[in-house]
Scaffold this motif. Sequence first.
Motif, PDB file in Angstrom:
ATOM      1  N   UNK A  28      50.318  52.474   1.939  1.00 19.59           N
ATOM      2  CA  UNK A  28      50.970  52.623   3.234  1.00 19.59           C
ATOM      3  C   UNK A  28      52.083  51.598   3.393  1.00 19.59           C
ATOM      4  N   UNK A  29      51.807  50.359   3.042  1.00 16.07           N
ATOM      5  CA  UNK A  29      52.829  49.315   3.162  1.00 16.07           C
ATOM      6  C   UNK A  29      53.980  49.547   2.193  1.00 16.07           C
ATOM      7  N   UNK A  30      53.660  50.052   1.000  1.00 13.10           N
ATOM      8  CA  UNK A  30      54.714  50.373   0.035  1.00 13.10           C
ATOM      9  C   UNK A  30      55.603  51.501   0.585  1.00 13.10           C
ATOM     10  N   UNK A  31      54.985  52.512   1.188  1.00  9.30           N
ATOM     11  CA  UNK A  31      55.729  53.605   1.804  1.00  9.30           C
ATOM     12  C   UNK A  31      56.585  53.102   2.964  1.00  9.30           C
ATOM     13  N   UNK A  32      56.043  52.217   3.789  1.00  7.14           N
ATOM     14  CA  UNK A  32      56.740  51.717   4.972  1.00  7.14           C
ATOM     15  C   UNK A  32      57.929  50.829   4.610  1.00  7.14           C
ATOM     16  N   UNK A  33      57.886  50.245   3.419  1.00 12.76           N
ATOM     17  CA  UNK A  33      58.968  49.356   3.003  1.00 12.76           C
ATOM     18  C   UNK A  33      60.286  50.126   2.982  1.00 12.76           C
ATOM     19  N   UNK A  34      61.229  49.682   3.800  1.00 11.70           N
ATOM     20  CA  UNK A  34      62.524  50.339   3.863  1.00 11.70           C
ATOM     21  C   UNK A  34      62.572  51.516   4.816  1.00 11.70           C
ATOM     22  N   UNK A  35      61.436  51.898   5.401  1.00 10.48           N
ATOM     23  CA  UNK A  35      61.408  53.029   6.326  1.00 10.48           C
ATOM     24  C   UNK A  35      61.141  52.598   7.768  1.00 10.48           C
ATOM     25  N   UNK A  36      60.956  51.340   7.983  1.00 11.32           N
ATOM     26  CA  UNK A  36      60.665  50.876   9.343  1.00 11.32           C
ATOM     27  C   UNK A  36      61.754  49.907   9.798  1.00 11.32           C
TER      28      UNK A  36
END
Length: 75
Positions: A28-36
């Motif tokens: 989840x944190x890897x996905x959120x990186x650059x998307x938040x």
Amino acid sequence: MQSLPANADFLQAVGMFDAANGSVRDRLLRYASGRNDPGGPLGPKEYFVSMDRFRGVACHELIADLLRSLEPRKR
């Protein structure tokens, strides 16, 4: 509603996503990186408190699993 024909190719992906699980949290944190919004009040934690954001991560993971399952069929 009709059933699929017996000879139809039908693929599905199933997953269990529990935010208390360490590997799910890492993904989840890897996905959120650059998307938040890093300047926002929650930053990447928004994905833990917003069901819409969390569902986006789950869908992303399931679609990736489904696409990976197609790779051996290409060969």
